[in-house]
Design a protein around this motif. Structure first.
Motif, short mmCIF file in Angstrom:
data_model
loop_
_atom_site.label_atom_id
_atom_site.label_comp_id
_atom_site.label_asym_id
_atom_site.label_seq_id
_atom_site.Cartn_x
_atom_site.Cartn_y
_atom_site.Cartn_z
N ALA A 21 0.81 -1.22 0.00
CA ALA A 21 0.00 0.00 0.00
C ALA A 21 0.85 1.27 0.00
CB ALA A 21 -0.93 0.00 1.22
N VAL A 22 1.96 1.25 0.70
CA VAL A 22 2.79 2.44 0.83
C VAL A 22 3.74 2.61 -0.37
CG1 VAL A 22 4.63 3.47 2.23
CG2 VAL A 22 2.66 2.46 3.33
N MET A 23 4.14 1.52 -0.98
CA MET A 23 5.14 1.58 -2.03
C MET A 23 4.53 1.43 -3.43
SD MET A 23 7.89 2.01 -0.27
CE MET A 23 9.22 1.66 -1.36
N LEU A 24 3.38 2.01 -3.65
CA LEU A 24 2.77 1.94 -4.98
C LEU A 24 3.70 2.57 -6.01
CD1 LEU A 24 -0.95 2.87 -4.22
CD2 LEU A 24 -0.01 0.61 -4.75
N PRO A 25 3.79 1.98 -7.20
CA PRO A 25 4.67 2.52 -8.24
C PRO A 25 4.29 3.96 -8.61
CG PRO A 25 3.84 0.37 -8.87
CD PRO A 25 3.09 0.79 -7.65
N GLU A 26 5.26 4.67 -9.12
CA GLU A 26 5.06 6.06 -9.50
C GLU A 26 4.98 6.19 -11.02
OE1 GLU A 26 6.92 9.00 -7.41
OE2 GLU A 26 6.59 7.97 -5.52
N TRP A 125 -2.00 0.92 -8.37
CA TRP A 125 -2.29 -0.28 -7.58
C TRP A 125 -2.33 -1.55 -8.45
CZ3 TRP A 125 -6.66 -2.50 -9.43
CH2 TRP A 125 -7.62 -1.67 -10.01
N HIS A 126 -2.50 -1.41 -9.74
CA HIS A 126 -2.59 -2.55 -10.66
C HIS A 126 -1.23 -2.92 -11.25
CE1 HIS A 126 -4.01 -4.37 -14.62
NE2 HIS A 126 -4.49 -5.17 -13.69
N SER A 150 -3.32 7.27 -8.32
CA SER A 150 -4.73 7.21 -7.92
C SER A 150 -4.83 7.30 -6.41
CB SER A 150 -5.36 5.91 -8.43
OG SER A 150 -4.82 4.80 -7.74
N SER A 151 -6.03 7.28 -5.93
CA SER A 151 -6.29 7.25 -4.50
C SER A 151 -7.18 6.03 -4.23
CB SER A 151 -6.99 8.53 -4.05
OG SER A 151 -6.17 9.63 -4.29
N PRO A 152 -6.59 4.84 -4.26
CA PRO A 152 -7.41 3.64 -4.12
C PRO A 152 -7.99 3.50 -2.72
CG PRO A 152 -5.09 3.07 -4.09
CD PRO A 152 -5.18 4.53 -4.40
N SER A 153 -9.13 2.90 -2.66
CA SER A 153 -9.77 2.63 -1.37
C SER A 153 -9.05 1.46 -0.68
CB SER A 153 -11.24 2.26 -1.58
OG SER A 153 -11.32 1.01 -2.26
N PHE A 154 -9.30 1.32 0.59
CA PHE A 154 -8.76 0.19 1.34
C PHE A 154 -9.16 -1.12 0.67
CE2 PHE A 154 -9.33 -3.22 4.41
CZ PHE A 154 -8.08 -3.26 5.01
N ARG A 155 -10.43 -1.20 0.28
CA ARG A 155 -10.95 -2.41 -0.36
C ARG A 155 -10.21 -2.73 -1.66
NH1 ARG A 155 -14.70 -4.10 -4.14
NH2 ARG A 155 -15.92 -5.92 -3.55
N TYR A 164 -2.40 -10.28 -6.10
CA TYR A 164 -0.96 -10.27 -6.37
C TYR A 164 -0.25 -11.42 -5.65
CZ TYR A 164 3.87 -8.60 -6.52
OH TYR A 164 5.22 -8.50 -6.69
N ILE A 165 -0.51 -11.60 -4.36
CA ILE A 165 0.21 -12.67 -3.66
C ILE A 165 -0.26 -14.05 -4.12
CG2 ILE A 165 0.87 -11.30 -1.65
CD1 ILE A 165 -1.34 -12.62 -0.07
N LEU A 166 -1.53 -14.17 -4.51
CA LEU A 166 -1.99 -15.45 -5.06
C LEU A 166 -1.31 -15.78 -6.38
CD1 LEU A 166 -5.79 -15.39 -4.16
CD2 LEU A 166 -4.02 -16.92 -3.24
#
Length: 175
Positions: A21-26, A125-126, A150-155, A164-166
């Motif tokens: 969440a904190v390290m989203l790409p730029e 986030w994608h 973007s400003s993605p929601s928690f959800r 991603y981890i799956l």
């Protein structure tokens, strides 16, 4: 002992989510690439790709995941782009329905055109999962990420992190 292991795994999962969440790409830089790939489904993605193409930052662009009913002229009009740009330099990929099929469509297109460097445009986030999927489908070409902020929601972040981890886990076991 089992409780400690489960607590440790939960802690790893939560720390992984926090880092995700904190390290989203730029956003990418303005470097020249052979091609641009835009994955549909998010705000400002197409605008970014068209802008880069208009400024000569690539020779060609693939828009992956376009509905079969959409015509190039409709996109040109909606995004205030010259029809000539769509005629010469923009390919509409109509086979993809999700990130995995985006990757297949993208890899086939890159191989067909023999590109050596590609800019991938998708939402921040994608980007991690999209890059993972594309990397799994091809060898050789360098893929530069160009994330739309973007400003993605928690959800949204929670769901994407789990996807991603799956996919990472599936890759490890060969699926």
């Amino acid at each position: 002992m089992i409780t400690r292991i489960l607590a440790f795994l939960l802690l790893l999962y939560l720390l992984g989510y926090a880092v995700f969440a904190v390290m989203l790409p730029e956003a990418g830089d303005d470097r020249q690439t052979d091609a641009i790939v835009v994955l549909t489904g998010g705000a400002k993605r197409l605008e970014r790709g068209i802008d880069l193409l208009e400024r000569g930052r690539a020779q060609r662009m693939l828009i992956s995941g376009v509905a079969r009913s959409v015509r190039p002229s409709e996109l040109a009009q909606r995004y205030d782009a010259e029809q000539a740009l769509f005629d010469c330099c923009i390919d509409l990929g109509r086979e993809a329905v999700d990130t995995r099929s985006n990757a297949e469509e993208t890899a086939d297109w890159i191989k067909r055109h023999k590109f050596k460097s590609v800019r991938l445009v998708t939402t921040d986030w994608h980007m991690p999962r999209a890059r993972l999927e594309i990397a799994r489908k091809m060898d050789g070409p360098t893929v530069f990420g160009d994330a739309i902020q973007s400003s993605p929601s928690f959800r949204t972040l929670f769901l994407e992190y789990n996807k991603y981890i799956l996919r990472q886990a599936a890759t490890l076991v060969g699926i």
